[in-house]
Design a protein around this motif. Sequence first.
Motif, short mmCIF file in Angstrom:
data_model
loop_
_atom_site.label_atom_id
_atom_site.label_comp_id
_atom_site.label_asym_id
_atom_site.label_seq_id
_atom_site.Cartn_x
_atom_site.Cartn_y
_atom_site.Cartn_z
N VAL A 194 0.84 -1.20 0.00
CA VAL A 194 0.00 0.00 0.00
C VAL A 194 0.87 1.25 0.00
N PHE A 195 1.92 1.27 0.81
CA PHE A 195 2.80 2.42 0.89
C PHE A 195 3.47 2.69 -0.46
N ASP A 196 3.98 1.63 -1.08
CA ASP A 196 4.68 1.80 -2.37
C ASP A 196 3.73 2.31 -3.45
N LEU A 197 2.52 1.77 -3.50
CA LEU A 197 1.53 2.22 -4.49
C LEU A 197 1.17 3.68 -4.27
N SER A 198 0.98 4.05 -3.02
CA SER A 198 0.61 5.44 -2.70
C SER A 198 1.77 6.39 -3.00
N LYS A 199 2.98 5.95 -2.70
CA LYS A 199 4.15 6.79 -2.96
C LYS A 199 4.33 7.00 -4.46
N ASP A 200 4.17 5.93 -5.24
CA ASP A 200 4.31 6.03 -6.70
C ASP A 200 3.26 6.97 -7.29
N ALA A 201 2.09 7.01 -6.66
CA ALA A 201 1.00 7.86 -7.13
C ALA A 201 1.04 9.25 -6.50
N ASN A 202 2.10 9.54 -5.74
CA ASN A 202 2.23 10.83 -5.04
C ASN A 202 1.01 11.13 -4.18
N SER A 203 0.53 10.11 -3.48
CA SER A 203 -0.68 10.28 -2.67
C SER A 203 -0.48 9.84 -1.22
N THR A 207 -6.91 2.66 -3.55
CA THR A 207 -5.82 1.77 -3.13
C THR A 207 -6.15 1.07 -1.82
N MET A 208 -6.61 1.82 -0.83
CA MET A 208 -6.96 1.23 0.45
C MET A 208 -8.18 0.33 0.34
N THR A 209 -9.17 0.77 -0.41
CA THR A 209 -10.39 -0.03 -0.58
C THR A 209 -10.08 -1.36 -1.24
N ASN A 210 -9.29 -1.33 -2.31
CA ASN A 210 -8.94 -2.57 -3.01
C ASN A 210 -8.09 -3.48 -2.14
N THR A 211 -7.22 -2.89 -1.31
CA THR A 211 -6.40 -3.69 -0.40
C THR A 211 -7.26 -4.40 0.64
N LEU A 212 -8.23 -3.70 1.19
CA LEU A 212 -9.14 -4.30 2.16
C LEU A 212 -9.95 -5.43 1.53
N ALA A 213 -10.39 -5.23 0.28
CA ALA A 213 -11.14 -6.28 -0.42
C ALA A 213 -10.26 -7.51 -0.63
N LEU A 214 -8.99 -7.28 -1.00
CA LEU A 214 -8.06 -8.40 -1.20
C LEU A 214 -7.81 -9.13 0.10
N MET A 215 -7.63 -8.38 1.18
CA MET A 215 -7.40 -9.00 2.49
C MET A 215 -8.61 -9.83 2.91
N ALA A 216 -9.81 -9.35 2.60
CA ALA A 216 -11.02 -10.10 2.92
C ALA A 216 -11.06 -11.41 2.14
N SER A 217 -10.69 -11.35 0.87
CA SER A 217 -10.72 -12.56 0.03
C SER A 217 -9.69 -13.59 0.48
N LYS A 218 -8.64 -13.12 1.17
CA LYS A 218 -7.58 -14.01 1.65
C LYS A 218 -7.73 -14.34 3.14
N ARG A 219 -8.84 -13.90 3.75
CA ARG A 219 -9.05 -14.10 5.18
C ARG A 219 -7.95 -13.45 6.00
N ARG A 220 -7.62 -12.20 5.68
CA ARG A 220 -6.53 -11.51 6.34
C ARG A 220 -6.95 -10.19 6.98
N LEU A 221 -8.25 -9.94 7.09
CA LEU A 221 -8.70 -8.68 7.67
C LEU A 221 -8.28 -8.51 9.12
N PHE A 222 -8.04 -9.63 9.83
CA PHE A 222 -7.62 -9.54 11.22
C PHE A 222 -6.30 -8.78 11.37
N ALA A 223 -5.53 -8.67 10.26
CA ALA A 223 -4.24 -8.00 10.31
C ALA A 223 -4.33 -6.51 10.01
N VAL A 224 -5.53 -5.99 9.77
CA VAL A 224 -5.68 -4.57 9.41
C VAL A 224 -5.12 -3.62 10.48
N PRO A 225 -5.44 -3.80 11.78
CA PRO A 225 -4.87 -2.87 12.77
C PRO A 225 -3.35 -2.82 12.75
#
Length: 206
Positions: free
Chosen positions: A39-48, A99-117
């Motif tokens: 997420v950091f790398d994508l945001s940095k590349d997009a200057n966001s 970027t964040m929305t798509n990352t959360l969706a991916l984490m949900a599909s991989k059963r990884r939302l518990f790692a969000v905090p």
Amino acid sequence: MPRYWPHPGAGRGQDIGRVDVSEPASISSGIAKRYATAVFDLSKDANSLAGLESDINTLSAALDDSDDLRDLMSSPLYSRSQQSDAVVAVARKMGLSDTMTNTLALMASKRRLFAVPQMLTALRDMIATGKGEVTAEVVSAKSLTKEQSDKLAQTLKASVGSDVNINATVDESLIGGLVVKVGSKMIDTSVKSKLNALQNTMKEAR
């Protein structure tokens, strides 16, 4: 925060999967770090990075305030599709970036939302490092005032030698004082912690 997702027994309840939400902390931390780096790398590349910082603050506040949202991210009773649909709806409602929305969706599909905090904590550290800052995780019995937060930041800066960004949370079970973590260094001044340490010492002496 109101519910934006179906009850776990509704809809596609037949394809509910199970996940062990008590995975070892080291595993959770590793997973969180990988997503945070992406997420950091994508945001940095997009200057966001400024937008990313806003996402972090918004999502962190929502997790602090909403039992429903925390339940969505940790409960094994939701199917992958239910979690994904729900977390996307919540992210859009909060105005999070794609970027964040798509990352959360991916984490949900991989059963990884518990790692969000932990992912959010890692992202804070990455942003702070980029600014020449360090992040201090601060837990107090009551919300810190701006004056208290600024004074704490100045005190910690004198100790660590860098500007300090305070990430404050409240734990009303603390009897008093603060629990401060800067990197791997724990600075604990809470009365509760001292009482617990005393109790442990007494147990060991028996």
